[in-house]
Design an enzyme around this catalytic site. Structure first.
Site, PDB file in Angstrom:
ATOM      1  CE  LYS A 113     -12.342   0.322  -8.046  1.00 23.99           C
ATOM      2  NZ  LYS A 113     -12.224  -0.882  -8.891  1.00 23.99           N
ATOM      3  CE1 TYR A 163     -10.310   3.307  -8.131  1.00 28.51           C
ATOM      4  CE2 TYR A 163     -10.351   3.882  -5.802  1.00 28.51           C
ATOM      5  CZ  TYR A 163     -10.062   2.980  -6.810  1.00 28.51           C
ATOM      6  OH  TYR A 163      -9.535   1.749  -6.504  1.00 28.51           O
TER       7      TYR A 163
HETATM    8  N1  LIG Z   1      -3.550  -0.348  -6.086  1.00 33.52           N
HETATM    9  C1  LIG Z   1      -4.360  -0.070  -5.070  1.00 33.52           C
HETATM   10  O1  LIG Z   1      -3.924   0.523  -4.070  1.00 33.52           O
HETATM   11  C2  LIG Z   1      -5.802  -0.486  -5.125  1.00 33.52           C
HETATM   12  C3  LIG Z   1      -6.565  -0.411  -3.949  1.00 33.52           C
HETATM   13  C4  LIG Z   1      -7.910  -0.800  -3.995  1.00 33.52           C
HETATM   14  C5  LIG Z   1      -8.471  -1.239  -5.176  1.00 33.52           C
HETATM   15  N2  LIG Z   1      -7.709  -1.299  -6.304  1.00 33.52           N
HETATM   16  C6  LIG Z   1      -8.361  -1.770  -7.519  1.00 33.52           C
HETATM   17  O2  LIG Z   1      -7.690  -2.932  -7.970  1.00 33.52           O
HETATM   18  C7  LIG Z   1      -7.707  -2.996  -9.390  1.00 33.52           C
HETATM   19  C8  LIG Z   1      -6.283  -3.081  -9.924  1.00 33.52           C
HETATM   20  O3  LIG Z   1      -5.573  -1.953  -9.473  1.00 33.52           O
HETATM   21  P1  LIG Z   1      -4.006  -1.747  -9.801  1.00 33.52           P
HETATM   22  O4  LIG Z   1      -3.461  -0.895  -8.717  1.00 33.52           O
HETATM   23  O5  LIG Z   1      -3.356  -3.043 -10.105  1.00 33.52           O
HETATM   24  O6  LIG Z   1      -4.101  -0.839 -11.108  1.00 33.52           O
HETATM   25  P2  LIG Z   1      -3.064  -0.700 -12.320  1.00 33.52           P
HETATM   26  O7  LIG Z   1      -1.701  -1.092 -11.901  1.00 33.52           O
HETATM   27  O8  LIG Z   1      -3.299   0.683 -12.837  1.00 33.52           O
HETATM   28  O9  LIG Z   1      -3.606  -1.762 -13.353  1.00 33.52           O
HETATM   29  C9  LIG Z   1      -4.859  -1.631 -13.940  1.00 33.52           C
HETATM   30  C10 LIG Z   1      -4.977  -2.664 -15.024  1.00 33.52           C
HETATM   31  O10 LIG Z   1      -6.246  -2.481 -15.658  1.00 33.52           O
HETATM   32  C11 LIG Z   1      -6.054  -2.493 -17.056  1.00 33.52           C
HETATM   33  N3  LIG Z   1      -7.063  -1.644 -17.675  1.00 33.52           N
HETATM   34  C12 LIG Z   1      -7.303  -0.330 -17.465  1.00 33.52           C
HETATM   35  N4  LIG Z   1      -8.292   0.095 -18.261  1.00 33.52           N
HETATM   36  C13 LIG Z   1      -8.692  -0.985 -18.986  1.00 33.52           C
HETATM   37  C14 LIG Z   1      -9.666  -1.189 -19.991  1.00 33.52           C
HETATM   38  N5  LIG Z   1     -10.446  -0.184 -20.435  1.00 33.52           N
HETATM   39  N6  LIG Z   1      -9.804  -2.429 -20.520  1.00 33.52           N
HETATM   40  C15 LIG Z   1      -9.019  -3.447 -20.089  1.00 33.52           C
HETATM   41  N7  LIG Z   1      -8.088  -3.323 -19.157  1.00 33.52           N
HETATM   42  C16 LIG Z   1      -7.918  -2.094 -18.614  1.00 33.52           C
HETATM   43  C17 LIG Z   1      -4.641  -1.947 -17.274  1.00 33.52           C
HETATM   44  O11 LIG Z   1      -4.072  -2.440 -18.478  1.00 33.52           O
HETATM   45  P3  LIG Z   1      -4.112  -1.598 -19.844  1.00 33.52           P
HETATM   46  O12 LIG Z   1      -3.740  -0.188 -19.473  1.00 33.52           O
HETATM   47  O13 LIG Z   1      -3.136  -2.277 -20.726  1.00 33.52           O
HETATM   48  O14 LIG Z   1      -5.504  -1.719 -20.359  1.00 33.52           O
HETATM   49  C18 LIG Z   1      -3.906  -2.526 -16.074  1.00 33.52           C
HETATM   50  O15 LIG Z   1      -3.381  -3.799 -16.376  1.00 33.52           O
HETATM   51  C19 LIG Z   1      -8.448  -1.753  -9.857  1.00 33.52           C
HETATM   52  O16 LIG Z   1      -9.812  -2.050 -10.066  1.00 33.52           O
HETATM   53  C20 LIG Z   1      -8.288  -0.802  -8.682  1.00 33.52           C
HETATM   54  O17 LIG Z   1      -9.293   0.176  -8.635  1.00 33.52           O
HETATM   55  C21 LIG Z   1      -6.400  -0.940  -6.305  1.00 33.52           C
END
Ligand SMILES: NC(=O)c1ccc[n+]([C@@H]2O[C@H](COP(=O)([O-])OP(=O)(O)OC[C@H]3O[C@@H](n4cnc5c(N)ncnc54)[C@H](OP(=O)(O)O)[C@@H]3O)[C@@H](O)[C@H]2O)c1
Length: 249
Positions: free
Chosen positions: A152, A148
């Site tokens: 990033k 991860y």
């Molecule tokens: N949450 C945190 O604390 C945090 C912190 C820093 C950065 N981020 C980044 O922010 C972004 C969103 O995070 P989140 O926490 O909202 O994650 P999440 O709740 O797990 O949501 C991820 C989304 O990505 C979609 N996805 C995953 N694989 C995919 C694929 N192959 N094709 C198309 N869509 C796909 C999923 O939908 P499907 O499963 O339906 O495809 C889901 O809607 C990510 O890039 C994550 O690394 C998150």
């Protein structure tokens, strides 16, 4: 800031940060398209916001190209590469090649593929914004999260490189690096960390949150607001905007 007249594509827009970003872009006046692999969450978000839902696996080049063809008339001028997976929590030596590849397939290759498909019309029109979701973990690594964190870091490298490629055509490329966001994903991590270190969930949470200057995590709403704020800065490109409550301060 009005985004009226502009169309935004939010990958991973059916849940989590993507859904919050879609809501903020909609509130700012943009027409929004949300995409992801599962139809049901996309439909729910799209129904609530009046957005368009399109199923697409961002790691699949044919699916991404087909999406770009379906959206050809939409003139997407805001692309938010938010789809991402967290990957395994384990020492590198215990991570399988398949687990490693899946993280890079979505987080890095997916970002590349969606940029590849949606940038040419933006470059041709001489305007557009790409915002890639990186992470504070791409700057302040976490042990047991190599794929991860490395993915990033790669997103940050892709962002700054691409900014130079398309900048001359008037297209901006920036990254937003959120810190840990309040919600299920972090709650799950705290439970795992508590098990691993034989502490309580509250202690695991306090130890983690204590690393931030503000002593807290951020919210999904703050991420959505930050994306809209970044779109109000036409002089910014190649930037990595930190939104971590001071985790890298
Ligand atoms: N949450 C945190 O604390 C945090 C912190 C820093 C950065 N981020 C980044 O922010 C972004 C969103 O995070 P989140 O926490 O909202 O994650 P999440 O709740 O797990 O949501 C991820 C989304 O990505 C979609 N996805 C995953 N694989 C995919 C694929 N192959 N094709 C198309 N869509 C796909 C999923 O939908 P499907 O499963 O339906 O495809 C889901 O809607 C990510 O890039 C994550 O690394 C998150």
């Amino acid at each position: 800031m009005s985004l009226s007249g502009r169309t935004a594509l939010v990958t991973g827009g059916g849940s989590g940060l993507g859904a919050a970003i879609a809501a903020h872009l909609t509130a700012a006046g943009a027409r929004v398209v949300v995409t992801g692999r599962r139809a049901e969450p996309l439909r729910e978000v799209a129904g609530r916001l009046g957005a368009r839902a399109e199923v697409c696996d961002v790691a699949d080049p044919a699916a991404v190209d087909a999406l770009a063809a379906r959206l050809a008339d939409e003139e997407v001028s805001i692309l938010v590469n938010n789809a991402g997976v967290a990957g395994p929590v384990a020492p590198l030596t215990e991570i399988t090649p398949d687990e490693w590849d899946e993280v890079f397939a979505v987080n890095v290759r997916g970002t590349y593929l969606v940029c590849r498909a949606f940038l040419p019309p933006m470059v041709a029109r001489g305007d557009g914004d790409v915002i890639n979701l990186a992470s504070v973990s791409g700057k302040r690594p976490l042990a047991r999260r190599t794929p991860y964190c490395a993915s990033k870091m790669a997103v940050l490298g892709l962002t700054s490189t691409l900014a130079f490629e398309v900048g001359p055509a008037g297209v901006r490329v920036n990254a937003l690096s959120p810190g840990p966001v309040e919600g299920d994903r972090m709650d799950r991590n705290f439970r795992l960390e508590a098990e691993r270190t034989a502490t309580s969930v509250d202690e695991a949470r306090a130890a983690f949150v204590g690393r931030a200057a503000l002593g807290r995590m951020i919210t999904a709403d703050e991420v959505g607001a930050a994306i809209v704020a970044m779109l109000a800065m036409p002089g910014m490109s190649g930037a990595d905007v930190d939104l971590s409550a001071g985790m890298v301060a």
